[in-house]
Design an enzyme around this catalytic site. Structure first.
Site, PDB file in Angstrom:
ATOM      1  N   SER A  46      -6.307   6.969 -40.318  1.00 11.11           N
ATOM      2  CA  SER A  46      -6.114   5.524 -40.173  1.00 11.11           C
ATOM      3  C   SER A  46      -5.072   5.147 -39.122  1.00 11.11           C
ATOM      4  O   SER A  46      -5.033   4.003 -38.686  1.00 11.11           O
ATOM      5  CB  SER A  46      -5.734   4.897 -41.514  1.00 11.11           C
ATOM      6  OG  SER A  46      -4.428   5.266 -41.890  1.00 11.11           O
TER       7      SER A  46
ATOM      8  N   LYS B 160       1.170   2.981 -42.602  1.00 11.29           N
ATOM      9  CA  LYS B 160       0.575   1.958 -41.730  1.00 11.29           C
ATOM     10  C   LYS B 160       1.676   1.337 -40.873  1.00 11.29           C
ATOM     11  O   LYS B 160       2.861   1.551 -41.080  1.00 11.29           O
ATOM     12  CB  LYS B 160      -0.085   0.841 -42.550  1.00 11.29           C
ATOM     13  CG  LYS B 160      -1.098   1.282 -43.579  1.00 11.29           C
ATOM     14  CD  LYS B 160      -2.397   1.712 -42.979  1.00 11.29           C
ATOM     15  CE  LYS B 160      -3.358   2.106 -44.098  1.00 11.29           C
ATOM     16  NZ  LYS B 160      -4.320   3.082 -43.697  1.00 11.29           N
TER      17      LYS B 160
END
EC number: 3.4.21.89
Length: 184
Positions: free
Chosen positions: A50, A94
């Site tokens: 990701s 993230k």
């Protein structure tokens, strides 16, 4: 044969003292390791893609746990956090995109913060993103997204991340050795 000093040194040596000293050192090492891991930093394994191209699958990163105790969260930083509403999920990693109180919107493959386009130099040139928002970020939360936007479960799906869920700031990729770098 032995001088008086050497005789006293030989007499004072005992295995019992050596074992006590070793056990004491081992206990202090365990206590120190616990304090460091709990309050200062941790080493984290990244299993997913990701955050490609910034962090690759199987990279290992250093996370400073105390960072947000001394400095405020800033847009663009990479954070490790417990995802909201996922009690048994491993921590996520993230990038901070939106800060508390801001309004975020995605249109025409661009992120807008409070109506202004966000410069994201860390993304590939042609990044496809579905339209999103507008979304008002709560005052006690942040909005996070993976750099690999097309393959990232992030705030677009699970909502804003409460600041209390943040474990720390990822600052360094340390493994594999050919990928050692400071994360910006």
């Amino acid at each position: 044969m032995f001088s008086e000093t050497e005789k006293e040194t030989t007499k004072s040596f005992s295995w019992k003292n050596e074992i006590k000293e070793f056990i004491s050192a081992a206990i202090w090492a365990v206590i120190l390791a616990f304090i460091i891991k709990t309050f200062i930093f941790q080493l984290t394994y990244v299993p997913t893609g990701s955050m490609i191209p910034t962090i690759l699958p199987n990279d290992r990163v250093v996370v400073l746990k105390f960072w947000y105790k001394i400095k405020p969260i800033e847009r663009g930083q990479i954070v490790v956090f417990d995802p909201p509403n996922s009690a048994n999920s491993p921590p996520f990693i993230k990038r901070v995109i939106g800060l508390p109180g801001e309004t975020l919107e995605i249109k025409n493959n661009t992120v807008y913060i409070n109506g202004k386009p966000l410069k994201e130099n860390y993304l590939p040139a042609k990044m496809e993103m579905e339209p999103f928002g507008p979304f008002k970020i709560p005052k006690d939360a942040i909005f996070v997204m993976g750099d690999n936007r097309q393959h990232s479960a992030d705030s677009r799906y699970f909502g804003a991340v409460p600041i209390k869920n943040i474990k720390g700031r990822a600052v360094l990729t340390y493994w594999p050795l050919n990928r050692v770098k400071v994360l910006r």
